[in-house]
Write a protein that holds these residues in place. Structure first.
Motif, PDB file in Angstrom:
ATOM      1  N   UNK A 209       0.839  -1.195   0.000  1.00  0.00           N
ATOM      2  CA  UNK A 209       0.000   0.000   0.000  1.00  0.00           C
ATOM      3  C   UNK A 209       0.872   1.243   0.000  1.00  0.00           C
ATOM      4  N   UNK A 210       0.348   2.323  -0.584  1.00  0.00           N
ATOM      5  CA  UNK A 210       1.099   3.578  -0.598  1.00  0.00           C
ATOM      6  C   UNK A 210       1.298   4.128   0.804  1.00  0.00           C
ATOM      7  N   UNK A 211       0.424   3.739   1.745  1.00  0.00           N
ATOM      8  CA  UNK A 211       0.551   4.197   3.128  1.00  0.00           C
ATOM      9  C   UNK A 211       1.652   3.467   3.885  1.00  0.00           C
ATOM     10  N   UNK A 212       2.259   2.444   3.258  1.00  0.00           N
ATOM     11  CA  UNK A 212       3.294   1.658   3.918  1.00  0.00           C
ATOM     12  C   UNK A 212       4.693   2.095   3.513  1.00  0.00           C
ATOM     13  N   UNK A 213       4.791   3.173   2.750  1.00  0.00           N
ATOM     14  CA  UNK A 213       6.090   3.656   2.282  1.00  0.00           C
ATOM     15  C   UNK A 213       6.755   4.494   3.366  1.00  0.00           C
ATOM     16  N   UNK A 214       8.040   4.217   3.627  1.00  0.00           N
ATOM     17  CA  UNK A 214       8.792   4.997   4.599  1.00  0.00           C
ATOM     18  C   UNK A 214       8.163   4.975   5.982  1.00  0.00           C
ATOM     19  N   UNK A 215       8.211   6.092   6.664  1.00  0.00           N
ATOM     20  CA  UNK A 215       7.671   6.167   8.025  1.00  0.00           C
ATOM     21  C   UNK A 215       6.160   6.218   8.055  1.00  0.00           C
ATOM     22  N   UNK A 216       5.522   6.366   6.888  1.00  0.00           N
ATOM     23  CA  UNK A 216       4.057   6.328   6.854  1.00  0.00           C
ATOM     24  C   UNK A 216       3.541   4.959   7.286  1.00  0.00           C
ATOM     25  N   UNK A 217       4.382   3.942   7.172  1.00  0.00           N
ATOM     26  CA  UNK A 217       3.993   2.608   7.640  1.00  0.00           C
ATOM     27  C   UNK A 217       3.673   2.619   9.122  1.00  0.00           C
ATOM     28  N   UNK A 218       4.288   3.552   9.862  1.00  0.00           N
ATOM     29  CA  UNK A 218       4.054   3.666  11.300  1.00  0.00           C
ATOM     30  C   UNK A 218       3.014   4.737  11.602  1.00  0.00           C
ATOM     31  N   UNK A 219       3.169   5.904  10.968  1.00  0.00           N
ATOM     32  CA  UNK A 219       2.285   7.023  11.293  1.00  0.00           C
ATOM     33  C   UNK A 219       0.849   6.781  10.849  1.00  0.00           C
ATOM     34  N   UNK A 220       0.653   5.901   9.850  1.00  0.00           N
ATOM     35  CA  UNK A 220      -0.697   5.615   9.356  1.00  0.00           C
ATOM     36  C   UNK A 220      -1.307   4.377   9.998  1.00  0.00           C
TER      37      UNK A 220
END
Length: 302
Positions: A154-165
């Motif tokens: 998922x695009x939400x799993x890229x970089x630190x977005x994997x945690x923040x999302x």
């Protein structure tokens, strides 16, 4: 115990369909673990994160999705300060998904998972195969099928977005309930236990005084079992209530650690930003598996 029984945070669809006997069982032994599917969801999410980051991740991305999340230690107690992380907890993930740790030129540790980027080639041709070959290729394709291009995930799993999302409703552990039965049913089940214990005590007193000799002998033969049943009926829920409370305290601690990792990712330190940059520099390319090179056989001699 009775405070837990009176808790209103219960799914009505479960309590409304429970009979009195089901409620007694729930009162005594509890219900299904609300987190029994969490581990599988965590594994799926970890795979998605790895594929979204082209096969390379850092420990901080995986921390909230571990069954036993590591302690997030902050220097000076401030989010955004450098972390002190013992990354040995990543080892089970590395072993499970066939990864390997790699040290960057800056001394940071990243984790590569080449096998999670492999996809089957000639998917259209393999989908038409029949027999064992077709089944094998179908399973292989479904295993690595993605919904967002070759990179997968998922695009939400890229970089630190994997945690923040992170979706707290999906990946935070749910606290266990003493019982999902209707509170009225639970009070009736508890009342039955009190009645059993009172009856057992009364029966013991009668066997010593008011009953005839032959009846007293018969009662004394079965009385230990009756008393044991009455005591256990009341003792098991009492002990279980303390166990559930202790387990919920542990769950809250683990969820708090997950929240700390989320807060840390939202306010990344300079060191963490450097690790993300190093991770991006070491991205892997998706690999295609040529089905003609796949070797399989049902013959034990081969």
């Amino acid at each position: 115990l009775f405070d837990m029984m009176e808790s209103s945070d219960r799914p009505n669809k479960d309590s409304s369909s429970m009979s009195f006997l089901d409620s007694c069982y729930s009162y005594l032994f509890g219900d299904v673990d609300p987190n029994e599917e969490l581990a599988s969801r965590q594994d799926i999410k970890i795979c998605s994160i790895i594929r979204s980051n082209n096969g390379v991740v850092i420990a901080e991305q995986l921390a909230p999705y571990i069954s036993q999340p590591p302690v997030c230690k902050m220097n000076e107690g401030e989010y955004g300060a450098n972390t002190e992380v013992d990354e040995s907890w990543v080892l089970p993930v590395v072993i499970k998904f066939d990864g390997k740790p790699v040290v960057t030129s800056d001394g940071h540790i990243v984790y590569q998972f080449e096998n999670l980027l492999k996809t089957a080639s000639s998917e259209e041709d393999s989908s038409n195969d029949k027999g064992l070959r077709g089944v094998y290729m179908s399973v292989l394709q479904n295993l690595f099928k993605t919904t967002s291009g070759d990179g997968g995930g998922s695009s939400n799993d890229k970089g630190l977005e994997a945690v923040t999302s992170l979706d707290e409703n999906e990946f935070m552990e749910k606290k266990k309930k003493f019982s999902v039965a209707d509170p009225n049913m639970l009070f009736m089940a508890a009342g039955l236990g009190v009645l059993n214990l009172g009856g057992a005590v009364a029966l013991g007193s009668l066997s010593m005084n008011a009953l005839s000799f032959s009846t007293a002998v018969l009662v004394k033969r079965f009385y230990p079992a009756v008393l044991a049943y009455a005591v256990l009926y009341n003792a098991i829920p009492l002990v279980r209530s303390f166990v559930v409370k202790a387990e919920n305290n542990d769950i809250e601690k683990r969820n708090n650690e997950r929240r700390k990792w989320i807060s840390f990712a939202r306010n990344p330190s300079e060191e963490l930003q450097q690790k993300v940059a190093a991770m991006n520099d070491m991205e892997l390319k998706p690999q295609r598996i040529d089905e003609s090179k796949i070797i399989y056989s049902t013959d034990e001699n081969k």
